[in-house]
Design an enzyme around this catalytic site. Structure first.
Site, PDB file in Angstrom:
ATOM      1  N   LYS A  41      67.437  17.458  47.060  1.00 15.04           N
ATOM      2  CA  LYS A  41      66.176  17.013  47.621  1.00 15.04           C
ATOM      3  C   LYS A  41      65.522  18.087  48.466  1.00 15.04           C
ATOM      4  O   LYS A  41      64.357  17.987  48.847  1.00 15.04           O
ATOM      5  CB  LYS A  41      66.407  15.774  48.513  1.00 15.04           C
ATOM      6  CG  LYS A  41      67.145  14.654  47.851  1.00 15.04           C
ATOM      7  CD  LYS A  41      67.520  13.572  48.899  1.00 15.04           C
ATOM      8  CE  LYS A  41      68.478  12.583  48.294  1.00 15.04           C
ATOM      9  NZ  LYS A  41      69.161  11.790  49.349  1.00 15.04           N
ATOM     10  N   GLU A  97      63.796  26.740  45.366  1.00 15.73           N
ATOM     11  CA  GLU A  97      64.825  26.261  46.292  1.00 15.73           C
ATOM     12  C   GLU A  97      64.363  26.429  47.740  1.00 15.73           C
ATOM     13  O   GLU A  97      63.584  27.328  48.053  1.00 15.73           O
ATOM     14  CB  GLU A  97      66.132  27.046  46.086  1.00 15.73           C
ATOM     15  CG  GLU A  97      67.166  26.295  45.244  1.00 15.73           C
ATOM     16  CD  GLU A  97      67.804  25.113  45.982  1.00 15.73           C
ATOM     17  OE1 GLU A  97      67.135  24.440  46.783  1.00 15.73           O
ATOM     18  OE2 GLU A  97      68.994  24.862  45.743  1.00 15.73           O
ATOM     19  N   ASP A  98      64.871  25.553  48.591  1.00 13.14           N
ATOM     20  CA  ASP A  98      64.577  25.694  50.016  1.00 13.14           C
ATOM     21  C   ASP A  98      65.418  26.807  50.638  1.00 13.14           C
ATOM     22  O   ASP A  98      64.904  27.617  51.397  1.00 13.14           O
ATOM     23  CB  ASP A  98      64.807  24.368  50.760  1.00 13.14           C
ATOM     24  CG  ASP A  98      66.169  23.751  50.467  1.00 13.14           C
ATOM     25  OD1 ASP A  98      66.787  24.075  49.427  1.00 13.14           O
ATOM     26  OD2 ASP A  98      66.634  22.932  51.282  1.00 13.14           O
ATOM     27  N   ASP A 101      72.398  29.568  50.643  1.00 18.30           N
ATOM     28  CA  ASP A 101      73.405  29.658  51.687  1.00 18.30           C
ATOM     29  C   ASP A 101      74.543  30.519  51.133  1.00 18.30           C
ATOM     30  O   ASP A 101      74.508  31.736  51.217  1.00 18.30           O
ATOM     31  CB  ASP A 101      73.850  28.229  52.018  1.00 18.30           C
ATOM     32  CG  ASP A 101      74.408  28.092  53.412  1.00 18.30           C
ATOM     33  OD1 ASP A 101      75.119  29.006  53.829  1.00 18.30           O
ATOM     34  OD2 ASP A 101      74.154  27.083  54.079  1.00 18.30           O
ATOM     35  N   ASP A 157      68.225  19.217  55.565  1.00 17.68           N
ATOM     36  CA  ASP A 157      68.672  18.046  56.303  1.00 17.68           C
ATOM     37  C   ASP A 157      69.957  18.290  57.081  1.00 17.68           C
ATOM     38  O   ASP A 157      70.727  19.203  56.787  1.00 17.68           O
ATOM     39  CB  ASP A 157      68.939  16.892  55.333  1.00 17.68           C
ATOM     40  CG  ASP A 157      70.176  17.143  54.454  1.00 17.68           C
ATOM     41  OD1 ASP A 157      70.204  18.183  53.764  1.00 17.68           O
ATOM     42  OD2 ASP A 157      71.104  16.314  54.483  1.00 17.68           O
ATOM     43  N   ARG A 163      64.449  16.239  57.361  1.00 19.84           N
ATOM     44  CA  ARG A 163      63.811  16.925  56.237  1.00 19.84           C
ATOM     45  C   ARG A 163      62.296  17.014  56.392  1.00 19.84           C
ATOM     46  O   ARG A 163      61.666  17.899  55.830  1.00 19.84           O
ATOM     47  CB  ARG A 163      64.096  16.181  54.928  1.00 19.84           C
ATOM     48  CG  ARG A 163      65.526  16.208  54.457  1.00 19.84           C
ATOM     49  CD  ARG A 163      65.582  15.701  53.017  1.00 19.84           C
ATOM     50  NE  ARG A 163      66.900  15.278  52.595  1.00 19.84           N
ATOM     51  CZ  ARG A 163      67.816  16.083  52.048  1.00 19.84           C
ATOM     52  NH1 ARG A 163      67.563  17.359  51.918  1.00 19.84           N
ATOM     53  NH2 ARG A 163      68.984  15.612  51.664  1.00 19.84           N
TER      54      ARG A 163
HETATM   55  C1  PRP Z   1      71.467  22.644  50.070  1.00 25.49           C
HETATM   56  C2  PRP Z   1      70.217  23.481  49.860  1.00 25.49           C
HETATM   57  C3  PRP Z   1      70.522  24.239  48.606  1.00 25.49           C
HETATM   58  C4  PRP Z   1      72.026  24.438  48.684  1.00 25.49           C
HETATM   59  C5  PRP Z   1      72.347  25.831  49.115  1.00 25.49           C
HETATM   60  O1  PRP Z   1      71.395  21.508  49.236  1.00 25.49           O
HETATM   61  O2  PRP Z   1      69.086  22.643  49.686  1.00 25.49           O
HETATM   62  O3  PRP Z   1      70.202  23.483  47.474  1.00 25.49           O
HETATM   63  O4  PRP Z   1      72.519  23.513  49.680  1.00 25.49           O
HETATM   64  O5  PRP Z   1      73.730  25.977  49.299  1.00 25.49           O
HETATM   65  P1  PRP Z   1      74.611  27.089  48.578  1.00 25.49           P
HETATM   66  O6  PRP Z   1      73.789  28.357  48.490  1.00 25.49           O
HETATM   67  O7  PRP Z   1      75.781  27.257  49.507  1.00 25.49           O
HETATM   68  O8  PRP Z   1      75.019  26.578  47.255  1.00 25.49           O
HETATM   69  P2  PRP Z   1      72.375  20.264  49.437  1.00 25.49           P
HETATM   70  O9  PRP Z   1      73.535  20.423  48.518  1.00 25.49           O
HETATM   71  O10 PRP Z   1      72.659  20.090  50.893  1.00 25.49           O
HETATM   72  O11 PRP Z   1      71.522  19.045  48.899  1.00 25.49           O
HETATM   73  P3  PRP Z   1      70.048  18.610  49.406  1.00 25.49           P
HETATM   74  O12 PRP Z   1      69.099  19.618  48.860  1.00 25.49           O
HETATM   75  O13 PRP Z   1      69.844  17.261  48.811  1.00 25.49           O
HETATM   76  O14 PRP Z   1      70.072  18.594  50.907  1.00 25.49           O
HETATM   77 MG    MG Z   2      71.611  19.122  52.245  1.00 21.70          MG
HETATM   78 MN    MN Z   3      69.441  21.489  47.989  1.00 22.70          MN
END
Ligand code: PRP
Ligand code: MG
Ligand code: MN
Length: 178
Positions: A41, A97-98, A101, A157, A163
């Site tokens: 999301k 993507e937001d 990480d 989030d 969010r």
């Molecule tokens: C978060 C973020 C990215 C991902 C990055 O999503 O929005 O999609 O983690 O992490 P990484 O580079 O370590 O893989 P999340 O899985 O928290 O789901 P969300 O977008 O629904 O919050």
């Molecule tokens: Mg998340």
């Molecule tokens: Mn995500």
């Protein structure tokens, strides 16, 4: 108690950056049909604001994916919860993507979408944490490098909250009992 200790990317910063990124994207995809793929999301806000800076022929589609793994550590093994509606054959795809990480989610997604016969697959991400990256992902359009802190807002989030903030802020550790 304040929920945030510091705003690190303001609403104005985001708007100006999206103006720049969208100009580059419009130029690069001139005359091509572009499909933006948002990852639910977290990408909802950046997708909405980026897509509104595109020509009206731009298309949007969405995926929901979940990382296998215990607790907060993502493992890089990903499960598709909601797949794309669109067939990617011959399409120009830009993943939106937001945040990047560890990079594990995007690294997997890039490989997955590239195996579907798209003409091109690139990545746009608003944020990246260089000190958290475990696997290098080629990001064609990047907004900001940010410190390795727990940030929320503009799609990001903590336990599904925050969010909707129009900015990106460091979460007060007191919120999660830190
Ligand atoms: C978060 C973020 C990215 C991902 C990055 O999503 O929005 O999609 O983690 O992490 P990484 O580079 O370590 O893989 P999340 O899985 O928290 O789901 P969300 O977008 O629904 O919050
Ligand atoms: Mg998340
Ligand atoms: Mn995500």
């Amino acid at each position: 108690m304040d929920d945030f200790t510091k705003i690190i990317v303001s609403e104005n910063d985001i708007g100006r950056k999206l103006d720049q990124l969208s100009a580059a994207i419009r130029e690069d995809y001139k005359g091509k049909d572009l499909l933006l793929v948002g990852v639910l999301k977290g990408a909802v806000m950046v997708m909405a604001d980026l897509a509104r800076r595109m020509p009206p022929t731009v298309q949007m589609d969405w995926m929901a994916i979940s990382s296998y793994g215990s607790g907060t550590k993502s493992s890089g093994v990903v499960r598709i919860l909601k797949d794309l509606d669109a067939d990617l054959t011959g399409k120009h795809v830009l993943i939106v993507e937001d945040i990047i990480d560890s990079g594990l989610t995007l690294s997997w997604l890039l490989g997955n979408l590239r195996s579907r016969g798209a003409e091109s697959v690139e990545i746009a991400a608003l944020l990246r944490k260089p000190d958290a990256v475990q696997v290098d992902v080629p990001i064609k359009y990047l907004g900001f490098d940010i410190p390795n802190e727990f940030v929320v807002g503009y799609g990001l989030d903590y336990a599904e909250k925050y969010r909707t903030l129009p900015f990106v802020a460091i979460l007060n550790p007191a919120v999660y009992g830190g």
